[in-house]
Design a protein around this motif. Structure first.
Motif, PDB file in Angstrom:
ATOM      1  N   ASP A 146     108.674  24.712  37.135  1.00 12.01           N
ATOM      2  CA  ASP A 146     109.765  23.818  37.495  1.00 12.01           C
ATOM      3  C   ASP A 146     109.602  23.446  38.963  1.00 12.01           C
ATOM      4  N   VAL A 147     110.436  22.522  39.417  1.00 14.62           N
ATOM      5  CA  VAL A 147     110.444  22.167  40.829  1.00 14.62           C
ATOM      6  C   VAL A 147     111.407  23.111  41.539  1.00 14.62           C
ATOM      7  N   VAL A 148     110.864  23.874  42.496  1.00 16.09           N
ATOM      8  CA  VAL A 148     111.697  24.814  43.239  1.00 16.09           C
ATOM      9  C   VAL A 148     111.364  24.710  44.710  1.00 16.09           C
ATOM     10  N   THR A 149     112.345  25.063  45.539  1.00 17.78           N
ATOM     11  CA  THR A 149     112.140  25.096  46.986  1.00 17.78           C
ATOM     12  C   THR A 149     112.445  26.495  47.486  1.00 17.78           C
ATOM     13  N   HIS A 150     111.443  27.129  48.145  1.00 15.20           N
ATOM     14  CA  HIS A 150     111.644  28.437  48.771  1.00 15.20           C
ATOM     15  C   HIS A 150     111.977  28.190  50.230  1.00 15.20           C
ATOM     16  N   MET A 151     113.080  28.804  50.685  1.00 18.54           N
ATOM     17  CA  MET A 151     113.547  28.571  52.055  1.00 18.54           C
ATOM     18  C   MET A 151     113.833  29.876  52.766  1.00 18.54           C
ATOM     19  N   LEU A 152     113.581  29.890  54.050  1.00 17.02           N
ATOM     20  CA  LEU A 152     114.036  30.949  54.938  1.00 17.02           C
ATOM     21  C   LEU A 152     115.008  30.289  55.893  1.00 17.02           C
ATOM     22  N   VAL A 153     116.289  30.699  55.785  1.00 15.07           N
ATOM     23  CA  VAL A 153     117.331  30.028  56.576  1.00 15.07           C
ATOM     24  C   VAL A 153     118.041  31.041  57.463  1.00 15.07           C
TER      25      VAL A 153
END
Length: 537
Positions: A146-153
């Protein structure tokens, strides 16, 4: 895959590194991460730009490596952060945002209490991780396919299951964090939205995209912390190994993985790839033996052809720098075997160019006793004068051989008296002087031609055939005295002369007459000889 469906049916939130089920602890999560009203704050420019955590130290903290899928059960899921050793991760949250239904926060892992280890690489992984040691053991359950976004916020104030894109247009309506420290969007099926870059951060080192041809299993940054993300192996067991949790990523030439700056990487030199991971190119200055190169001087040199083979006259590769004027792969009508231009007179015999000989055949051209100046074999009668071969002349000297008025057919100069009859020079005969049949001017003997020819019996030749002028019509001298009378017969019978045994006076008178006649004959013979000497040419 056994986990290619969403893994959010039991949505998880993380507090202090522990995963909590929001179905049971929703209110607790909200208390821990902030109120819903705070989470739904309006978009501001500062919240959309990537930044480093204040606690990150001199090296920014970055997402460095992620495994989200693999064959069979996903037992080796992990993510890796890079940063300065000892840097705290307090205040940072690792998020996974999916596109369905509308920008859903599928995972939120608070990293408070953790620090970057001495290796500079922090690993969070499941207890089943077999690819390396985890600094933080925690359930992950990453979504794949799937389309996913991994983020460090930094400053996360949302919750798992929260939707940040209510209208589903791909642009977040709310951003429940203070700033994006790093983000990597993993693309998938068309028509689904990532939420970075372009949605929550500007594309760049701290906000990137990977677009795999299929379902990715592993991505890694190269070089560590600062480079671009690349696709690794879907199967962790595949070679060359790309998974390196807790260790530097495989970014060196020769590891079999093509990374930025490398055109190829075949684990060393190959027919298409140099040992420095650049594509093979003759003239790149790199000798690639596997590709058939034996030299590479970045173009033609005195020792190396432009096809990266050593200079060799006759290889068909013209190398002007090495002094070749031509190279036709051997002797040709225009090129000698030593790669000089074919030319009669260069001292090199080029049979293909029609040369039979050329000078001495060893580099010194010109006429020799066996070779004419036109590179043909010496032959009297070929019309080419070869002095070295002893020829005084040859035909017309311009290629037309044979007898000429000036040249005999034996290539000697035509001279009357040389013993050779040259008809073109007007010679009817040539006996090298007077002979019974030939005068000294190479004409036939003719009485009356003005030439006295003694061997032909001529006493004189007054250029006519008239008697009585001193030289007869048969070329005899008419001025000579008559021959003496015949001597008297032996014995004394009779007294005819009056000289007998008794006639002494008469005999004396006869003797005087005989003496007189002898003197006259001698005088006549002398005169005749003088006339003949005067008439001789």
């Amino acid at each position: 895959m056994l986990d290619c469906v969403r893994k959010t049916s039991g949505t998880l939130a993380a507090i202090g590194g522990r995963m909590l089920d929001t179905r049971l602890f929703g209110s607790l999560v909200l208390l821990a991460v902030g109120s819903a009203s705070t989470a739904a704050h309006a978009h501001s420019d500062s919240s959309w730009s990537a930044s480093s955590s204040p606690a990150a130290g001199p090296m920014p903290i970055r997402i460095n490596e992620i495994r989200i899928d693999q064959p069979s059960f996903d037992v080796d899921e992990y993510f890796e952060l890079s940063g300065s050793p000892g840097a705290t991760l307090d205040g940072l949250t690792y998020l996974v945002i999916g596109d369905s239904p509308t920008g859903t926060i599928e995972m939120a892992l608070l990293l408070d209490g953790n620090v970057i280890p001495p290796s500079g690489l922090f690993v969070a992984g499941e207890a089943s991780l077999s690819l390396g040691a985890a600094d933080l053991v925690t359930p992950l359950g990453f979504e794949n396919s799937d389309v996913v976004t991994h983020m460090l916020v930094d400053g996360f104030s949302g919750f798992v299951g929260m939707t940040i894109d209510g209208d589903g247009d791909g642009n977040p309506d709310v951003v429940p964090w203070t700033s994006v420290v790093d983000a990597i969007a993993i693309l998938g099926p068309p028509g689904e939205f990532p939420y970075g870059p372009g949605a929550t951060c500007a594309a760049g080192p701290a906000c990137q995209t990977v677009d795999p041809p299929g379902s990715p299993g592993h991505i890694f940054r190269c070089s560590d912390g600062v480079g671009s993300f690349l696709l690794g192996n879907f199967d962790p067991a595949a070679t060359p190994v790309t998974d390196t949790p807790g260790a530097p990523n495989v970014c060196s030439c020769g590891d079999g993985i093509i990374v930025p700056g490398e055109t190829c990487d075949d684990l060393g030199e190959s027919a298409s790839c140099n040992a420095d991971c650049s594509a093979v190119d003759c003239s790149d200055g790199i000798i690639n033996v596997t590709a058939g190169e034996t030299c590479d001087d970045m173009g033609e040199s005195a020792t190396c052809d432009d096809d990266c083979t050593p200079v060799s006259c006759g290889d068909g590769n013209l190398n002007v720098t090495a002094g070749e004027a031509c190279d036709d792969g051997g002797v040709s009508p225009t090129c000698n075997a030593d790669c000089t231009l074919a030319a009669c007179g260069d001292g090199i015999v080029n049979g293909v160019a029609g040369e039979v000989c050329d000078g001495d055949g060893a580099g010194v051209g010109g006429e020799t006793p066996t070779c004419d100046s036109d590179c043909t074999a010496v032959s009297c009668g070929d019309g080419i004068v070869n002095g070295a071969a002893g020829e005084e002349c040859d035909g017309d000297g311009a290629g037309m051989g044979g007898e000429t008025p000036a040249c005999n057919d034996d290539c000697t100069d035509s001279i009357c008296g040389d013993g050779l009859i040259n008809v073109m020079a007007g010679e009817a005969c040539d006996d090298m002087g007077n002979s019974p049949g030939c005068d000294s001017d190479c004409s036939p003997v003719v009485c009356g031609d003005g030439l006295v020819n003694g061997p032909a019996g001529e006493e004189c030749d007054d250029n006519n055939a008239v008697d009585g002028d001193g030289c007869s019509a048969t070329c005899t001298d008419e001025t000579a005295p008559p021959p003496p009378p015949p001597p008297p017969p032996p014995g004394g019978g009779g007294g005819g002369s009056g000289c007998g045994s008794g006639g002494g006076g008469g005999c004396f008178a006869n003797e005087r007459n005989d003496l007189f006649l002898q003197m006259v004959m001698l005088i006549g013979i002398g005169r005749r000889r003088r006339r003949r000497r005067r008439r001789r040419p």
